[in-house]
Motif scaffolding. Structure first.
Motif, PDB file in Angstrom:
ATOM      1  N   LEU A  73       1.032  -1.264   0.133  1.00 46.05           N
ATOM      2  CA  LEU A  73       0.000   0.119   0.049  1.00 46.05           C
ATOM      3  C   LEU A  73       0.931   1.198  -0.098  1.00 46.05           C
ATOM      4  O   LEU A  73       1.387   1.638   1.020  1.00 46.05           O
ATOM      5  N   VAL A 122      -1.376   7.055   6.117  1.00 47.22           N
ATOM      6  CA  VAL A 122      -2.468   6.339   5.795  1.00 47.22           C
ATOM      7  C   VAL A 122      -3.270   6.420   7.248  1.00 47.22           C
ATOM      8  O   VAL A 122      -2.903   6.048   8.490  1.00 47.22           O
ATOM      9  N   GLN A 176      -9.210   6.052   6.852  1.00 49.48           N
ATOM     10  CA  GLN A 176      -9.107   5.685   5.416  1.00 49.48           C
ATOM     11  C   GLN A 176      -9.090   4.053   5.681  1.00 49.48           C
ATOM     12  O   GLN A 176      -9.818   3.164   4.673  1.00 49.48           O
ATOM     13  N   ILE A 177      -8.697   3.543   6.821  1.00 52.51           N
ATOM     14  CA  ILE A 177      -8.432   2.072   7.024  1.00 52.51           C
ATOM     15  C   ILE A 177      -9.981   1.582   7.333  1.00 52.51           C
ATOM     16  O   ILE A 177     -10.132   0.726   6.507  1.00 52.51           O
ATOM     17  N   PHE A 185     -10.661  -0.216   3.950  1.00 49.72           N
ATOM     18  CA  PHE A 185     -10.228   0.727   2.919  1.00 49.72           C
ATOM     19  C   PHE A 185     -11.225   1.001   1.965  1.00 49.72           C
ATOM     20  O   PHE A 185     -11.161   0.939   0.996  1.00 49.72           O
ATOM     21  N   TRP A 227     -11.436   3.292  -0.997  1.00 49.91           N
ATOM     22  CA  TRP A 227     -10.522   3.013  -2.119  1.00 49.91           C
ATOM     23  C   TRP A 227     -10.853   1.565  -2.932  1.00 49.91           C
ATOM     24  O   TRP A 227     -10.243   1.248  -3.771  1.00 49.91           O
ATOM     25  N   ARG A 228     -11.812   1.012  -2.117  1.00 50.24           N
ATOM     26  CA  ARG A 228     -11.991  -0.425  -3.020  1.00 50.24           C
ATOM     27  C   ARG A 228     -12.878  -0.259  -4.303  1.00 50.24           C
ATOM     28  O   ARG A 228     -12.924  -1.209  -4.838  1.00 50.24           O
TER      29      ARG A 228
END
Ligand code: SF4
Lengths: 197, 471
Positions: free
Chosen positions: A14, A19, A23-24, A43, A46-47
């Motif tokens: 990553l 981060v 975001q996680i 995430f 972002w997925r």
């Protein structure tokens, strides 16, 4: 808590610094009252992107996340390690971690490994160059090595954390061994500073 | 050798130390809210354990409670998950109890970090923890206060202790008089701009210097609140007359002869003159201007009379990439003057800036004016029911309402957008909160962190303005 001894795992890179825990696991996913069921929330923002590392078939089944500096900064939500663990990660390797996140990892059988910037950089390079790139993380020996043994690196970990993780021990049980001492401390404090009670 | 304030707090709470430095420290105050506690109580129950000292617990529901429709009661909570968390906290409080619980809809309910000090439940010299990183706020009272994870919440419930290690000592000294219109928020943003969001990692920060001493307790709370954005779990300020004057007479503060004894002890909660710090940073308050963040990290911050920085002038490749990504997310061009940035929303609230002084400052800027036509929504969310009532007594609610702001019920609200108070995708918000991360105020939301006065002025002008020039 699951024990952590030696982990041989596929590495997912990553490539972003700082981060944060938003975001996680974005806060829309914090509304559960359970500790599990967060794998899909990992995430999440972002997925949607098909190019995102976890969406690439070559990283399917990864158990080691390779990250950049200051990983896990921001909110103290423990949902961040829960989501990583739920997804299947058992180890995060980065040049540095935010303090609260770092702590939270150990409580959930997730090992945060700090390597130097240069070492991490090299691992990113290897990860990109060799499909199926794996690492072996040995907690007892505090070592990370490539699967073929060609590279090996040492990491530091606090002895108490290491002991708990190696044995899958729960913090509360360990602390309660000192219950007598806690009670004594409390009684003294109460006598001396009654306004805190 | 002398001790720092942090050394003193640490030493006075030490129950046990392992050979490797891992320590058990005793916890005086445990703040509990609905989002990070359900799993802790569940764990406790599953293990057949009981809370060690329920009297240490002060609880409230704040993170995902709605800020309108309170007249509908629980039915006003439209989100079933939020409702489940609020009800779960209610049930846990019924089953286990607390020193005091301010449930949803209570007149004294509010953001956990606002009500602790307001109630005198945060006292100098305490260790204070909460499953929330902005627990650092309470350090303003010379407390060792920091956020913990949910497993630690469970651990503190079960043992009254926290397993931790001693941090390093850092002092940030701010000296000199602040310019007109400058606030505690500008001070802390300037500090973060200087040392970065990882600048305090591994340290407990003591904020010191004449500027900090001249701040009110509310201002000191604003500064300590964002210690975590400077990378430090805990921030703190030494006890002085200002501290004692604030605490005296609060509901849970000691009174009478006990007050005298407590106050005498608290006077010692300062760093010794010969104490050693591992790291020291100095700032000149005269140089602090109104600050505005331009990016997606609190360290991406400039003064309002500056422009959005140009990544091309950044030499470090990693940082440059971060800046470029932030600019894309924020929809900004390099070198845009900050005062040319137009806004869609304004949020005045959060544990950083939702206390009465914040609302007074914002109201003074707004008074007699109207929101700019491009502002779609402007919210004022008081930090607690008591702050709200006080503001209404002073007529501040009218000032905001007349200008077109919405005057809401207390809670975390748009600071993190867990309830319906959100910033939409691509919308740009001037916010008095503490985090401008991607998606913090809603997916795709663009956040600019500012002081309450700056947020208020931006709401009226429709773009950022320099409050120093506000007449
Ligand atoms: S106001 Fe924001 S930062 Fe403060 S406790 Fe609530 S969510 Fe956290």
């Amino acid at each position: 808590m699951d024990k952590f001894t030696v982990l041989t795992g596929l590495v997912a890179p990553l490539d972003r610094a700082n981060v944060d825990t938003d975001q996680i696991i974005p806060k829309e996913h914090l509304k559960s009252i359970k500790r599990t069921g967060f794998a899909n929330a990992l995430f999440a923002a972002w997925r949607h992107d098909p190019e995102f590392v976890l969406n690439q078939p070559r990283y399917r089944g990864a158990t080691i996340l390779l990250a950049r500096k200051n990983f896990g900064c921001g909110s103290s939500r423990e949902h961040a390690p829960w989501a990583l663990v739920d997804y299947g990660f058992r180890c995060v390797v980065a040049p540095s971690f935010a303090d609260i996140f770092y702590n939270n990892c150990f409580k959930n059988g997730l090992l945060p490994v700090v390597l130097s910037e240069a070492e991490v950089d090299r691992l990113f390079h290897d990860c990109a160059a060799f499909p199926g790139f794996k690492l072996v993380v040995n907690l007892e020996q505090q070592g990370v090595s490539t699967a073929d043994g060609s590279k090996s690196m040492r990491f530091e970990v606090n002895a108490f954390r290491k002991y708990c993780l190696l044995n899958g021990l729960d913090d509360i049980g360990l602390t309660l061994r000192h219950a007598g001492k806690i009670r004594e401390f409390e009684a003294r404090r109460k006598a001396q500073y009654p306004w805190y009670f | 050798m002398g001790k720092t304030l942090y050394d003193k707090l640490w030493d006075s709470h030490l129950v046990h130390v392992e050979d490797d430095g891992t320590a058990l420290i005793y916890i005086d105050r445990h703040l509990v809210h609905e989002v990070t506690s359900p799993q802790a109580y569940e764990g406790l129950k599953l293990a057949g354990r009981k809370p060690w000292r329920v009297d240490s617990v002060v609880a409230t529901a704040d993170h995902n409670t709605p800020t309108e429709r309170w007249e509908e009661g629980m039915a006003g909570v439209r989100d079933p998950f939020a409702k489940l968390q609020i009800e779960t906290l209610d049930a846990n409080m019924r089953e286990y109890g607390a020193k005091v619980y301010f449930p949803f809809l209570d007149k004294r309910q509010g953001i956990v970090h606002v009500i602790g000090p307001e109630q005198g439940a945060t006292l100098p010299g305490m260790t204070v923890v909460c499953g929330d990183s902005h627990t650092s706020t309470h350090g303003a009272f010379a407390c060792l206060a920091h956020g913990i994870g949910t497993s630690e919440v469970e651990h503190v419930l079960a043992t009254q202790c926290l397993i931790t290690r001693k941090m390093k000592n850092m002092r940030v000294a701010v000296d000199g008089p602040l310019g007109r219109g400058m606030t505690a928020k500008d001070v802390i943003l300037a500090i973060i701009g200087r040392i970065g969001t990882a600048g305090g990692t591994g340290h407990a920060i003591e904020f010191a210097g004449s500027t900090i001493r001249a701040l009110s307790m509310e201002g000191r709370m604003t500064v300590c609140n964002m210690a975590i954005e400077a990378g430090a779990r805990a921030g703190m300020v030494a006890v002085d007359d200002t501290t004692l004057a604030y605490v005296k007479g609060r509901p849970f503060a000691p009174a009478g002869a006990e007050w005298e004894r407590a106050a005498a002890c608290w006077r010692g909660l300062t760093s010794d003159p010969d104490a050693k710090f591992d790291r020291e940073v100095k700032l000149d308050a005269r140089a602090i201007k109104p600050h505005v963040t331009w990016g997606t990290s609190p360290e991406m911050v400039v003064a309002v009379d500056e422009a959005v920085p140009d990544p091309e002038r950044e030499k470090d490749a990693m940082r440059r990439e971060g800046m470029e990504r932030a600019l894309i997310y924020m929809g900004l061009e390099p070198r845009t003057r900050m005062t040319d940035i137009r806004l869609d929303k304004v949020f005045i609230g959060s544990c950083t800036n939702s206390r009465i002084e914040d609302l007074r400052l914002a109201a003074a800027v707004v008074k007699g004016r109207r929101l700019a036509s491009n502002i779609r929504q402007a919210l004022v969310v008081p930090g607690s029911g008591l702050v709200k009532a006080q503001a209404e007594r002073e007529g501040l609610d009218r000032v905001f309402r007349d200008a077109g702001f919405e005057w809401r019920e207390p809670g975390c609200s748009m600071c993190l957008g867990m309830n319906e108070d959100r910033v939409g995708p691509g919308e740009r918000c001037a916010s008095t909160s503490n985090r401008n991360f991607e998606g913090r105020q809603g997916e795709g939301a663009r956040t600019h962190l500012v002081s309450p006065a700056m947020a208020a002025a931006a709401a009226i002008a429709g773009h950022f303005v320099d409050v120093r020039e506000w007449r």
